[in-house]
Enzyme design. Sequence first.
Site, PDB file in Angstrom:
ATOM      1  N   GLU A   1      -2.538   5.227  13.097  1.00 42.27           N
ATOM      2  CA  GLU A   1      -2.214   6.460  12.377  1.00 42.27           C
ATOM      3  C   GLU A   1      -2.594   7.689  13.202  1.00 42.27           C
ATOM      4  OE1 GLU A   1      -2.554   8.466   7.943  1.00 42.27           O
ATOM      5  OE2 GLU A   1      -3.967   6.883   8.483  1.00 42.27           O
TER       6      GLU A   1
ATOM      7  N   HIS B   1      -9.726   1.309  -1.140  1.00 41.01           N
ATOM      8  CA  HIS B   1      -8.268   1.223  -1.035  1.00 41.01           C
ATOM      9  C   HIS B   1      -7.698   0.698  -2.354  1.00 41.01           C
ATOM     10  CE1 HIS B   1      -4.317   0.871   0.341  1.00 41.01           C
ATOM     11  NE2 HIS B   1      -4.471   0.155   1.446  1.00 41.01           N
TER      12      HIS B   1
ATOM     13  N   HIS C   1      -3.776   8.005   5.473  1.00 36.52           N
ATOM     14  CA  HIS C   1      -3.884   6.675   4.866  1.00 36.52           C
ATOM     15  C   HIS C   1      -5.286   6.136   5.122  1.00 36.52           C
ATOM     16  CE1 HIS C   1      -2.519   2.951   3.164  1.00 36.52           C
ATOM     17  NE2 HIS C   1      -2.746   2.277   4.268  1.00 36.52           N
TER      18      HIS C   1
ATOM     19  N   LYS D   1     -10.118   7.566   0.926  1.00 37.76           N
ATOM     20  CA  LYS D   1     -10.497   6.159   0.738  1.00 37.76           C
ATOM     21  C   LYS D   1     -11.948   5.931   1.155  1.00 37.76           C
ATOM     22  CE  LYS D   1      -5.875   4.095   1.300  1.00 37.76           C
ATOM     23  NZ  LYS D   1      -5.079   5.312   1.570  1.00 37.76           N
TER      24      LYS D   1
ATOM     25  N   CYS E   1       0.806  -1.223   0.000  1.00 35.92           N
ATOM     26  CA  CYS E   1       0.000   0.000   0.000  1.00 35.92           C
ATOM     27  C   CYS E   1       0.839   1.273   0.000  1.00 35.92           C
ATOM     28  CB  CYS E   1      -0.930   0.012   1.201  1.00 35.92           C
ATOM     29  SG  CYS E   1      -1.635  -1.600   1.595  1.00 35.92           S
TER      30      CYS E   1
ATOM     31  N   PHE F   1       1.048  -2.823   3.986  1.00 35.73           N
ATOM     32  CA  PHE F   1       1.188  -4.148   4.585  1.00 35.73           C
ATOM     33  C   PHE F   1       2.681  -4.484   4.659  1.00 35.73           C
ATOM     34  CE2 PHE F   1      -2.941  -6.766   4.046  1.00 35.73           C
ATOM     35  CZ  PHE F   1      -3.659  -5.762   4.649  1.00 35.73           C
TER      36      PHE F   1
END
Length: 433
Positions: free
Chosen positions: A330, A356, A319, A351, A179, A415
């Site tokens: 986050e 995503h 994110h 998102k 990602c 990830f």
Amino acid sequence: MNSSQRRVAITGLGLVTPVGNDVPTTWAALVAGRSGVAQIRTFDARGFPVRIGAEVKGFEAEALIPDRKLLKFATRSHRFALAAAEEALRDAGVRPCPATGARWGLSVGAGMMGVAFEELESVHACCGRTGEFQPDALVSPDFPADPVAFCRSQTNAGLALLARHFGIRGYATAVHTACASGGQALGTALKVMRRGVVDFMLAGGYDSMLNPVGLSAFCLLGALSTDNETPERASRPFDATRNGFVLGEGAGFLVLEDWAAARRRGARIYAELAGDGNSLSSYRITDSHPSGDGPIQAMQQALADAGLTPAQVDYVNAHGTSTPMNDRSECAALRAVFGPHLDRLVVSSTKSCTGHLIAAAGAVEAAVCALAIRDGIAPVNANHTQPDPDCNVPLVLGVSQRRPLRVVLSNSLGFGGSNSSLVFRHPEEVTCR
């Protein structure tokens, strides 16, 4: 930031996303908070626990890339990339030619190898006739194999198609850090530009994991929202009821060029790509550390690289995947980096509308940051109705917010622990320095 360091301008944008197949349509949808999530249509997902996704809709690559031979070697995500890159170059008003191709570079965030539904069907039809898998049939003369399927699946396949089609003969690289891929591809492009290796970079990311294998993997990880009956609300970053992300697809590309050269040719400059930060958490494959340790490092590096302080940031494009642990981590990182100033800036995750886009996410969101600076609009964090005490950050709620955006930061947290942060600066801020 070193005062003698080469400044890099963003002069062209191109997007193919679940909410629009070009920049104007995508940006209008994000500002309005319209969702691109719906029932999956590109293959039969009825047997999966998750039957929703953020698909690109009504897309025809041939309209922008009328090269049938080239498209023969392109996967679905490669086609998104070619179209988005073409839009970015047209938008910039400059493109490689035989005389300048060696001074153009290419940096892409590339998605993972995917297996199309049709390929699985052909394997089943040829190798499962008796009800059991017969591997020898894979090498039988009767197996309807596509001889270039393996070539199309390589990480650098899209890179090669882009370089060939657009005549780019300078520095080229494909980044795959899950990602964080798109963000790190932009960061790589920034560093290459600063070194003076090239005068222009075409940088971005592309991905499509909306296929049976990709969907299966994320379902098994328990990472996806199962809100099949209300797909438009399934992606709700930072909401107390969030239960996973929505898998999407798409591409985003930016044209980067030397700031002084862009000014001389009268180019329209969206923003300066001012700073890049990267870290590797190595905590868990799917989760960030609860303290936000890796993202903290990436954000601090990006701000230092830009020569800026946390107090100068106006907006963070988070994110914000809509998974319980990622959003919590986050937010902890944002609190640690920005301290009391966090309450004077705004945060949102687009998102919430696009889902995503995995390897494409950081590049698409970089383009969104450039548009946010251009228009002075922080896009809404859609679908947020119930506050989470662990995500106590100043979100853009209800509607998009008009406000001066001089400095914007964007996070992409992948990830495996890869973390990317990018910093963007309003062009007037650069001119006044």
